[in-house]
Scaffold this motif. Structure first.
Motif, PDB file in Angstrom:
ATOM      1  N   TRP A   1       0.846  -1.183   0.000  1.00  0.00           N
ATOM      2  CA  TRP A   1       0.000   0.000   0.000  1.00  0.00           C
ATOM      3  C   TRP A   1       0.880   1.230   0.000  1.00  0.00           C
ATOM      4  N   GLY A   2       0.472   2.267  -0.683  1.00  0.00           N
ATOM      5  CA  GLY A   2       1.248   3.503  -0.680  1.00  0.00           C
ATOM      6  C   GLY A   2       0.338   4.699  -0.585  1.00  0.00           C
ATOM      7  N   GLY A   3       0.837   5.773  -0.044  1.00  0.00           N
ATOM      8  CA  GLY A   3       0.035   6.974   0.095  1.00  0.00           C
ATOM      9  C   GLY A   3       0.867   8.204  -0.184  1.00  0.00           C
ATOM     10  N   LYS A   4       0.179   9.347  -0.243  1.00  0.00           N
ATOM     11  CA  LYS A   4       0.864  10.602  -0.497  1.00  0.00           C
ATOM     12  C   LYS A   4       1.256  11.308   0.787  1.00  0.00           C
ATOM     13  N   ARG A   5       0.734  10.848   1.913  1.00  0.00           N
ATOM     14  CA  ARG A   5       1.036  11.443   3.205  1.00  0.00           C
ATOM     15  C   ARG A   5       1.457  10.360   4.183  1.00  0.00           C
ATOM     16  N   ILE A   6       2.310  10.737   5.122  1.00  0.00           N
ATOM     17  CA  ILE A   6       2.724   9.789   6.148  1.00  0.00           C
ATOM     18  C   ILE A   6       2.261  10.288   7.515  1.00  0.00           C
ATOM     19  N   ASN A   7       1.972   9.340   8.398  1.00  0.00           N
ATOM     20  CA  ASN A   7       1.611   9.710   9.761  1.00  0.00           C
ATOM     21  C   ASN A   7       2.892   9.765  10.601  1.00  0.00           C
ATOM     22  N   PHE A   8       2.755  10.010  11.893  1.00  0.00           N
ATOM     23  CA  PHE A   8       3.930  10.183  12.740  1.00  0.00           C
ATOM     24  C   PHE A   8       4.764   8.912  12.852  1.00  0.00           C
ATOM     25  N   GLN A   9       4.108   7.751  12.947  1.00  0.00           N
ATOM     26  CA  GLN A   9       4.866   6.497  13.039  1.00  0.00           C
ATOM     27  C   GLN A   9       5.662   6.255  11.753  1.00  0.00           C
ATOM     28  N   GLN A  10       5.065   6.563  10.623  1.00  0.00           N
ATOM     29  CA  GLN A  10       5.774   6.418   9.350  1.00  0.00           C
ATOM     30  C   GLN A  10       6.897   7.450   9.237  1.00  0.00           C
ATOM     31  N   PHE A  11       6.686   8.625   9.817  1.00  0.00           N
ATOM     32  CA  PHE A  11       7.714   9.661   9.861  1.00  0.00           C
ATOM     33  C   PHE A  11       8.950   9.158  10.612  1.00  0.00           C
ATOM     34  N   LEU A  12       8.719   8.507  11.744  1.00  0.00           N
ATOM     35  CA  LEU A  12       9.824   7.940  12.523  1.00  0.00           C
ATOM     36  C   LEU A  12      10.556   6.866  11.722  1.00  0.00           C
ATOM     37  N   LEU A  13       9.797   6.077  10.968  1.00  0.00           N
ATOM     38  CA  LEU A  13      10.398   5.056  10.111  1.00  0.00           C
ATOM     39  C   LEU A  13      11.251   5.707   9.017  1.00  0.00           C
ATOM     40  N   ALA A  14      10.742   6.797   8.429  1.00  0.00           N
ATOM     41  CA  ALA A  14      11.500   7.521   7.400  1.00  0.00           C
ATOM     42  C   ALA A  14      12.781   8.109   7.983  1.00  0.00           C
ATOM     43  N   LEU A  15      12.711   8.610   9.212  1.00  0.00           N
ATOM     44  CA  LEU A  15      13.922   9.124   9.856  1.00  0.00           C
ATOM     45  C   LEU A  15      14.940   8.011  10.054  1.00  0.00           C
ATOM     46  N   GLY A  16      14.466   6.805  10.362  1.00  0.00           N
ATOM     47  CA  GLY A  16      15.360   5.663  10.492  1.00  0.00           C
ATOM     48  C   GLY A  16      16.076   5.359   9.192  1.00  0.00           C
ATOM     49  N   HIS A  17      15.343   5.416   8.068  1.00  0.00           N
ATOM     50  CA  HIS A  17      15.964   5.204   6.750  1.00  0.00           C
ATOM     51  C   HIS A  17      16.995   6.291   6.467  1.00  0.00           C
ATOM     52  N   CYS A  18      16.663   7.539   6.824  1.00  0.00           N
ATOM     53  CA  CYS A  18      17.584   8.660   6.592  1.00  0.00           C
ATOM     54  C   CYS A  18      18.845   8.521   7.438  1.00  0.00           C
ATOM     55  N   ALA A  19      18.678   8.121   8.687  1.00  0.00           N
ATOM     56  CA  ALA A  19      19.834   7.940   9.572  1.00  0.00           C
ATOM     57  C   ALA A  19      20.745   6.841   9.047  1.00  0.00           C
ATOM     58  N   GLU A  20      20.141   5.780   8.552  1.00  0.00           N
ATOM     59  CA  GLU A  20      20.919   4.675   7.985  1.00  0.00           C
ATOM     60  C   GLU A  20      21.702   5.146   6.762  1.00  0.00           C
ATOM     61  N   ALA A  21      21.068   5.931   5.896  1.00  0.00           N
ATOM     62  CA  ALA A  21      21.734   6.434   4.695  1.00  0.00           C
ATOM     63  C   ALA A  21      22.867   7.389   5.058  1.00  0.00           C
ATOM     64  N   ARG A  22      22.675   8.147   6.110  1.00  0.00           N
ATOM     65  CA  ARG A  22      23.677   9.124   6.519  1.00  0.00           C
ATOM     66  C   ARG A  22      24.791   8.499   7.355  1.00  0.00           C
ATOM     67  N   GLY A  23      24.533   7.318   7.890  1.00  0.00           N
ATOM     68  CA  GLY A  23      25.540   6.630   8.677  1.00  0.00           C
ATOM     69  C   GLY A  23      25.623   7.119  10.109  1.00  0.00           C
ATOM     70  N   VAL A  24      24.497   7.601  10.660  1.00  0.00           N
ATOM     71  CA  VAL A  24      24.452   8.066  12.052  1.00  0.00           C
ATOM     72  C   VAL A  24      23.301   7.365  12.755  1.00  0.00           C
ATOM     73  N   SER A  25      23.246   7.523  14.067  1.00  0.00           N
ATOM     74  CA  SER A  25      22.137   6.931  14.807  1.00  0.00           C
ATOM     75  C   SER A  25      20.876   7.775  14.615  1.00  0.00           C
ATOM     76  N   VAL A  26      19.741   7.162  14.850  1.00  0.00           N
ATOM     77  CA  VAL A  26      18.469   7.875  14.725  1.00  0.00           C
ATOM     78  C   VAL A  26      18.409   9.004  15.741  1.00  0.00           C
ATOM     79  N   ASP A  27      18.929   8.766  16.942  1.00  0.00           N
ATOM     80  CA  ASP A  27      18.920   9.798  17.976  1.00  0.00           C
ATOM     81  C   ASP A  27      19.755  11.012  17.577  1.00  0.00           C
TER      82      ASP A  27
END
Length: 157
Positions: free
Chosen positions: A72-98
């Motif tokens: 399933w895909g959508g054009k908007r993300i909720n807060f839980q999905q936002f946290l998941l996206a931050l996790g992907h970004c942290a992984e790409a950047r090579g830093v911790s989510v915190d």
């Protein structure tokens, strides 16, 4: 991770530039606002590019709440999905989510940045208002449908 502060950043950027006209609460964050948030807060770098941000948003948007089902895909993300996206970004950047969340919260303290053009010189349009700056056709009275020169008249004979 300071989840309350992240929730505040999330809500601020959800409302920014919304379609509701009155700045009302939106149902989620769009990809455009997600990228704007990343640019405004300074988390974009050589590793975390705009493409990576867009892909992280898409992965998060496709993940249903509580599962990793990506059918399933959508054009908007909720807060839980936002946290998941931050996790992907942290992984790409090579830093911790915190660490990424701390930089995001610090950069978002001023809120969304408004960028636009401003008029210079008291709002006057230099080449439009100052007729001494006009050139060529405009300086000579503008275009006409009637040719006043005899340049092409000799060709009809």
């Amino acid at each position: 991770m300071a989840e309350e502060q992240l929730a505040s950043v999330f809500e601020t950027y959800c409302r920014f530039g919304g379609d509701s006209g009155g700045g009302g609460t939106q149902l989620g964050m769009t990809s455009r606002n997600f990228v704007k948030m990343a640019k405004d807060t300074g988390i974009v770098d050589k590793k975390l590019t705009l493409t990576v941000l867009d892909l992280s948003f898409t992965k998060a948007a496709r993940a249903q709440a509580g599962s990793l089902d990506t059918s399933w895909g959508g054009k908007r993300i909720n807060f839980q999905q936002f946290l998941l996206a931050l996790g992907h970004c942290a992984e790409a950047r090579g830093v911790s989510v915190d660490a990424l969340a701390a930089k995001l919260i610090k950069g978002a303290q001023a809120g969304p940045k408004l960028n636009g053009t401003t008029a210079t010189g008291g709002g006057a349009a230099k080449f439009y208002d100052d007729k001494s700056q006009w050139t060529a056709t405009a300086k000579n009275g503008g275009p006409t449908k009637i040719d006043k020169s005899d340049f092409l008249n000799g060709l009809n004979k």
